[in-house]
Enzyme design. Structure first.
Site, PDB file in Angstrom:
ATOM      1  CG  HIS A   1       7.506   1.802  -4.975  1.00  0.00           C
ATOM      2  ND1 HIS A   1       8.034   2.781  -4.170  1.00  0.00           N
ATOM      3  CD2 HIS A   1       8.298   1.753  -6.065  1.00  0.00           C
ATOM      4  CE1 HIS A   1       9.083   3.323  -4.743  1.00  0.00           C
ATOM      5  NE2 HIS A   1       9.275   2.707  -5.905  1.00  0.00           N
TER       6      HIS A   1
ATOM      7  CG  PHE B   1       1.152  -3.264   3.616  1.00  0.00           C
ATOM      8  CD1 PHE B   1       0.532  -2.057   3.884  1.00  0.00           C
ATOM      9  CD2 PHE B   1       1.295  -4.168   4.650  1.00  0.00           C
ATOM     10  CE1 PHE B   1       0.063  -1.747   5.146  1.00  0.00           C
ATOM     11  CE2 PHE B   1       0.827  -3.890   5.927  1.00  0.00           C
ATOM     12  CZ  PHE B   1       0.207  -2.665   6.171  1.00  0.00           C
TER      13      PHE B   1
END
Length: 170
Positions: free
Chosen positions: A121, A123
């Site tokens: 989770h 960028f």
């Protein structure tokens, strides 16, 4: 580091709140006056705006970005920022919703900074989901059927969907 992130998030919230208030009054100004008044009112100095290298995208990249088969693994973080920024411009969201391009850039940088460095989770996952949404918009020709506000909602939801996710579970 977490404390600094919290401070930065609060700064972003304050600036967003100030910008939201000014949006209601923006019809009083032409676009150039609005840009400079907005920068002045939220105490932004152009020299303080964080920069990332804006890449010149080839037509091949622009076309490929609209495909579900786009390879997200070959892009560096600054390139992903430029590609995300391009998506908002390509769909005319920036122009039609009178979004200050500098504000968009700062917001994307703020989002990038607030995605945690965890295995999934992160960028890159944000970029992957947003690119897939962008590809679906074009594959389904949604840009012809949805308003700019609806398109902005789809892209922004994809960008922010796992913001600050701790990465301990799915």
């Amino acid at each position: 580091i977490e404390g600094l992130k919290a401070v930065e998030i609060e700064k972003c919230k304050k600036e967003i709140s100030q910008l939201r208030e000014m949006m209601y009054a923006r019809k009083k100004y032409n676009s150039e006056q609005y840009l400079y008044n907005t920068l002045d009112k939220v105490n932004l100095n152009r020299s303080k705006i964080p920069l990332y290298t804006k890449y010149t995208l080839s037509q091949e990249t622009i076309d490929y970005l609209k495909k579900p088969t786009f390879d997200i693994w070959q892009w560096e973080p600054n390139e992903m920022l430029s590609l995300l920024e391009h998506m908002y411009h390509e769909l005319d969201i920036v122009r039609d919703l009178n979004i200050n391009p500098i504000t968009l850039r700062r917001w994307l940088l703020c989002v990038q900074e607030n995605y945690r460095n965890n295995p999934f989770h992160n960028f890159r996952h944000c970029f992957c989901v947003t690119q897939m949404m962008y590809g679906m918009i074009y594959a389904c020709q949604l840009e012809k059927h949805l308003t700019k506000a609806e398109l902005a909602t789809l892209l922004t939801s994809a960008v922010c969907h796992d913001l600050d996710h701790p990465g301990y579970n799915n």
